[in-house]
Scaffold this motif. Structure first.
Motif, PDB file in Angstrom:
ATOM      1  N   GLY A 103       0.805  -1.216   0.000  1.00 17.75           N
ATOM      2  CA  GLY A 103       0.000   0.000   0.000  1.00 17.75           C
ATOM      3  C   GLY A 103       0.839   1.267   0.000  1.00 17.75           C
ATOM      4  N   LEU A 104       1.949   1.235   0.736  1.00 20.16           N
ATOM      5  CA  LEU A 104       2.826   2.408   0.796  1.00 20.16           C
ATOM      6  C   LEU A 104       3.568   2.634  -0.518  1.00 20.16           C
ATOM      7  CD1 LEU A 104       4.367   1.966   4.366  1.00 20.16           C
ATOM      8  CD2 LEU A 104       2.685   3.673   3.652  1.00 20.16           C
ATOM      9  N   LEU A 105       3.823   1.557  -1.239  1.00 22.24           N
ATOM     10  CA  LEU A 105       4.600   1.645  -2.478  1.00 22.24           C
ATOM     11  C   LEU A 105       3.718   1.703  -3.730  1.00 22.24           C
ATOM     12  CD1 LEU A 105       7.387  -0.987  -1.652  1.00 22.24           C
ATOM     13  CD2 LEU A 105       7.500   1.509  -1.400  1.00 22.24           C
ATOM     14  N   ARG A 106       2.421   1.822  -3.544  1.00 26.27           N
ATOM     15  CA  ARG A 106       1.508   1.792  -4.694  1.00 26.27           C
ATOM     16  C   ARG A 106       1.734   2.993  -5.619  1.00 26.27           C
ATOM     17  NH1 ARG A 106      -0.882   4.719  -0.971  1.00 26.27           N
ATOM     18  NH2 ARG A 106      -2.558   6.192  -1.474  1.00 26.27           N
ATOM     19  N   ASP A 112      -1.021   3.789 -15.494  1.00 24.02           N
ATOM     20  CA  ASP A 112      -1.434   2.727 -16.412  1.00 24.02           C
ATOM     21  C   ASP A 112      -1.366   1.336 -15.779  1.00 24.02           C
ATOM     22  OD1 ASP A 112      -1.863   4.586 -18.380  1.00 24.02           O
ATOM     23  OD2 ASP A 112       0.075   4.283 -19.378  1.00 24.02           O
ATOM     24  N   MET A 113      -0.461   1.161 -14.834  1.00 28.04           N
ATOM     25  CA  MET A 113      -0.266  -0.151 -14.215  1.00 28.04           C
ATOM     26  C   MET A 113      -0.960  -0.268 -12.853  1.00 28.04           C
ATOM     27  SD  MET A 113       1.441  -1.321 -16.679  1.00 28.04           S
ATOM     28  CE  MET A 113       2.026  -2.906 -16.133  1.00 28.04           C
ATOM     29  N   ARG A 114      -1.813   0.680 -12.542  1.00 22.97           N
ATOM     30  CA  ARG A 114      -2.484   0.667 -11.236  1.00 22.97           C
ATOM     31  C   ARG A 114      -3.288  -0.612 -11.028  1.00 22.97           C
ATOM     32  NH1 ARG A 114      -3.204   3.936  -6.487  1.00 22.97           N
ATOM     33  NH2 ARG A 114      -4.899   2.938  -5.379  1.00 22.97           N
ATOM     34  N   TRP A 115      -3.839  -1.155 -12.109  1.00 18.75           N
ATOM     35  CA  TRP A 115      -4.669  -2.354 -11.981  1.00 18.75           C
ATOM     36  C   TRP A 115      -3.881  -3.533 -11.413  1.00 18.75           C
ATOM     37  CZ3 TRP A 115      -3.529  -6.883 -14.523  1.00 18.75           C
ATOM     38  CH2 TRP A 115      -2.580  -6.795 -15.559  1.00 18.75           C
ATOM     39  N   ILE A 116      -2.572  -3.534 -11.679  1.00 19.17           N
ATOM     40  CA  ILE A 116      -1.734  -4.624 -11.148  1.00 19.17           C
ATOM     41  C   ILE A 116      -1.671  -4.536  -9.626  1.00 19.17           C
ATOM     42  CG2 ILE A 116       0.600  -5.594 -11.066  1.00 19.17           C
ATOM     43  CD1 ILE A 116       0.989  -4.712 -13.934  1.00 19.17           C
ATOM     44  N   PHE A 117      -1.460  -3.300  -9.116  1.00 15.14           N
ATOM     45  CA  PHE A 117      -1.434  -3.122  -7.664  1.00 15.14           C
ATOM     46  C   PHE A 117      -2.777  -3.485  -7.061  1.00 15.14           C
ATOM     47  CE2 PHE A 117      -3.017  -0.315  -4.313  1.00 15.14           C
ATOM     48  CZ  PHE A 117      -2.235  -0.761  -3.252  1.00 15.14           C
ATOM     49  N   ASP A 118      -3.870  -2.981  -7.638  1.00 11.71           N
ATOM     50  CA  ASP A 118      -5.214  -3.245  -7.106  1.00 11.71           C
ATOM     51  C   ASP A 118      -5.480  -4.745  -7.019  1.00 11.71           C
ATOM     52  OD1 ASP A 118      -5.733  -0.547  -6.860  1.00 11.71           O
ATOM     53  OD2 ASP A 118      -6.760  -0.383  -8.788  1.00 11.71           O
ATOM     54  N   SER A 119      -5.131  -5.466  -8.078  1.00 15.66           N
ATOM     55  CA  SER A 119      -5.379  -6.911  -8.110  1.00 15.66           C
ATOM     56  C   SER A 119      -4.520  -7.640  -7.077  1.00 15.66           C
ATOM     57  CB  SER A 119      -5.084  -7.469  -9.505  1.00 15.66           C
ATOM     58  OG  SER A 119      -5.919  -6.869 -10.471  1.00 15.66           O
ATOM     59  N   ALA A 120      -3.233  -7.272  -7.003  1.00 15.18           N
ATOM     60  CA  ALA A 120      -2.323  -7.931  -6.061  1.00 15.18           C
ATOM     61  C   ALA A 120      -2.703  -7.621  -4.618  1.00 15.18           C
ATOM     62  CB  ALA A 120      -0.889  -7.491  -6.337  1.00 15.18           C
ATOM     63  N   HIS A 121      -3.022  -6.354  -4.344  1.00 18.97           N
ATOM     64  CA  HIS A 121      -3.398  -5.930  -2.994  1.00 18.97           C
ATOM     65  C   HIS A 121      -4.652  -6.667  -2.534  1.00 18.97           C
ATOM     66  CE1 HIS A 121      -3.107  -3.256   0.403  1.00 18.97           C
ATOM     67  NE2 HIS A 121      -4.339  -2.814   0.229  1.00 18.97           N
ATOM     68  N   ARG A 122      -5.611  -6.791  -3.445  1.00 18.53           N
ATOM     69  CA  ARG A 122      -6.857  -7.486  -3.123  1.00 18.53           C
ATOM     70  C   ARG A 122      -6.612  -8.974  -2.905  1.00 18.53           C
ATOM     71  NH1 ARG A 122      -9.370  -5.942  -7.315  1.00 18.53           N
ATOM     72  NH2 ARG A 122     -10.114  -3.990  -6.409  1.00 18.53           N
TER      73      ARG A 122
END
Length: 222
Positions: A103-106, A112-122
Motif C-alpha cells: 500500500g505504501l509503495l503503490r 497505467d499499471m495501477r490495476w496490477i497493484f489493485d489486483s495484487a493488494h486485493r
C-alpha cells in the motif's frame, strides 16, 4: 486450564482477524463513497481508517506469534494440529506484513499499471483473511475446556459465516447493473441501496465487536 500466554496469543489473533480485519477490509471495498469527502493528513478518511485498522491487525498478529513462540520455546512440529495451526498463522502474519508495504509503495490512481497493484493488494488481503479464518478455527479446536463443549469454535464459525453473508449481500447490491459507479459519483445515502449497504456495514462492525469480545471472554475463562 490454558496458560495465560496461550490466552494472550488467542486474544491478539481474535482482535486482529475477527474484530478488526473483516470490517477493515469491507470498509475499503464498499465504504469509500461514504468517507471520501474529507481529507486527513492528505488522504481520504476511508484510506486512513483502513490503514490504521489493518496495520493494527498486522502488529497484533506478530505480537500473538511472538507470544506463542516464546511460550512454546520455538515452532512445534511434533503434533499435527498444532503444526497446521502454526503454519497457517505464520502465512497470515507474512501476508499481513506484505499488504501494508504494498500500500505504501503503490502507484498513483491514474497510472497505467495501477490495476496490477489493485489486483495484487486485493488477492493478498483476501488470502490473509481466508487463511486467518482457517487458523482461528484450527486454534479453537486446540483449546482445552476440560470436557465441556467447545463453544469458541462454533462462535467463530458463526461470526465468520455472518460476515461472509454480509459481504456477499453488499457485493450484490453495489455491483448490480453498474450501481457501484453511481455510488462513487453521488451521495450514497441518498439511495435506498446506499443506505442498506451502510447499515450492513454497521451490523458487521457491531457483530464483530460483540461476538469477538464474547469469544475472548470465553477463552479467558477456560
Amino acid at each position: 486450564m490454558c496458560d495465560i500466554m496461550v490466552k494472550a496469543h488467542a486474544a491478539c489473533l481474535i482482535v486482529a482477524w475477527f474484530i478488526l480485519a473483516p470490517p477493515g477490509m469491507l470498509l475499503a471495498r464498499h465504504l469509500k463513497p461514504y468517507l471520501q469527502r474529507k481529507r486527513i493528513f492528505d488522504q481520504p478518511e476511508w484510506l486512513l481508517i483502513h490503514r490504521i485498522v489493518m496495520t493494527t491487525a498486522a502488529v497484533l498478529t506478530w505480537v500473538g506469534v511472538a507470544i506463542i513462540l516464546v511460550y512454546q520455546g520455538g515452532f512445534i512440529t511434533t503434533y499435527t494440529d498444532i503444526r497446521n495451526h502454526g503454519i497457517a498463522g505464520l502465512i497470515v502474519a507474512g501476508l499481513a506484513t506484505i499488504n501494508p508495504i504494498m500500500g505504501l509503495l503503490r502507484c498513483k490512481p491514474n497510472h497505467d499499471m495501477r490495476w496490477i497493484f489493485d489486483s495484487a493488494h486485493r488477492l493478498v488481503g483476501f488470502s490473509a483473511e481466508f487463511i486467518g479464518y482457517i487458523a482461528m478455527l484450527l486454534g479453537a479446536r486446540l483449546l482445552n475446556f476440560e470436557g465441556k463443549r467447545n463453544d469458541v469454535f462454533w462462535l467463530i464459525f458463526a461470526g465468520l459465516l455472518i460476515h461472509i453473508i454480509i459481504r456477499f449481500t453488499s457485493d450484490v447490491i453495489v455491483h448490480q447493473k453498474g450501481k457501484y459507479k453511481k455510488f462513487d459519483s453521488t451521495d450514497p445515502m441518498a439511495s435506498t441501496d446506499g443506505q442498506v449497504v451502510f447499515l450492513l456495514y454497521v451490523l458487521d462492525v457491531i457483530l464483530a465487536l460483540t461476538l469477538g469480545w464474547i469469544i475472548i471472554g470465553r477463552i479467558c475463562n477456560t
